[in-house]
Motif scaffolding. Structure first.
Motif, short mmCIF file in Angstrom:
data_model
loop_
_atom_site.label_atom_id
_atom_site.label_comp_id
_atom_site.label_asym_id
_atom_site.label_seq_id
_atom_site.Cartn_x
_atom_site.Cartn_y
_atom_site.Cartn_z
N HIS A 90 0.82 -1.22 0.00
CA HIS A 90 0.00 0.00 0.00
C HIS A 90 0.85 1.26 0.00
N HIS A 92 0.09 5.63 0.97
CA HIS A 92 -0.73 6.32 1.98
C HIS A 92 -1.44 7.53 1.40
N HIS A 141 4.77 0.55 0.27
CA HIS A 141 5.50 -0.38 1.14
C HIS A 141 4.57 -1.45 1.69
N ASN A 169 -4.90 3.80 3.75
CA ASN A 169 -4.17 2.96 2.80
C ASN A 169 -4.76 3.02 1.39
FE LIG Z 1 1.95 1.97 5.66
#
Ligand SMILES: [Fe+2]
Length: 174
Positions: A90, A92, A141, A169
């Motif tokens: 994911h 952000h 990440h 996410n």
């Molecule tokens: Fe994260």
């Protein structure tokens, strides 16, 4: 003679949350870094989450709310990871900062490749390590507990807790 009132000593978690509240007033461009700096002195202290019930869920990694501040637009959670549990791949939608409290985590970074994400780098994160990132769905990440013991991390995200479902996410296919 008057009895002295006991002096309430702030717990490590109360001090962490006070420092996080200060960091929430830092200009947005530097807030994720300020949050990581606020977390760092407390992580790894075995008393940090004393009295907080943060059970492990055998089915998935689990967030436990430590503090929610809708007015300032952030929330602090402890995440408990059983061995083998991992986040999705994911990026952000909001700024974030996190650090490891107990155990260790593996952080794998990815680069976008069309509609999917390809792994590039993998780092071990140990108690006291902190990381941060601005809002960027293409900074991708995955966190994973690849160890044999339960791991606990503390995360701050720039949305109130009731917005975690769609405000944190951006999940990628890997
Ligand atoms: Fe994260």
């Amino acid at each position: 003679m008057n009895a002295l009132a006991p002096i309430a000593v702030p717990t490590p978690l109360a001090r962490l949350l006070a420092d996080v509240a200060d960091a929430a007033r830092v200009p947005l461009a530097a807030r994720d870094r300020a949050m990581a700096a606020a977390l760092a002195p407390y992580l790894g202290d075995p008393g940090l989450l004393e009295g907080r019930d943060c059970p492990c869920n055998p089915d998935r990694y689990t967030r436990h709310l430590l503090h929610n501040d809708p007015a300032s637009g952030y929330a602090v959670v402890a995440i408990v990871w059983a061995p083998g549990q991992m986040s999705p791949v994911h990026g952000h939608r909001t700024w974030c900062a996190f650090g490891v409290q107990r155990g260790w985590l593996t952080e794998t970074f990815f680069r976008p490749d069309g509609d999917i994400a390809l792994p590039t780098t993998c780092l071990a994160r140990r108690p006291g390590d902190v990381c941060h990132a601005p809002a960027d769905p293409r900074a991708i990440h995955r966190l994973a507990n690849l160890g044999t013991q339960e791991a606990v991390s503390v995360h701050v995200y720039g949305v109130a807790f009731d917005r975690f479902g769609d405000g944190v996410n951006h999940v990628w296919a890997a």
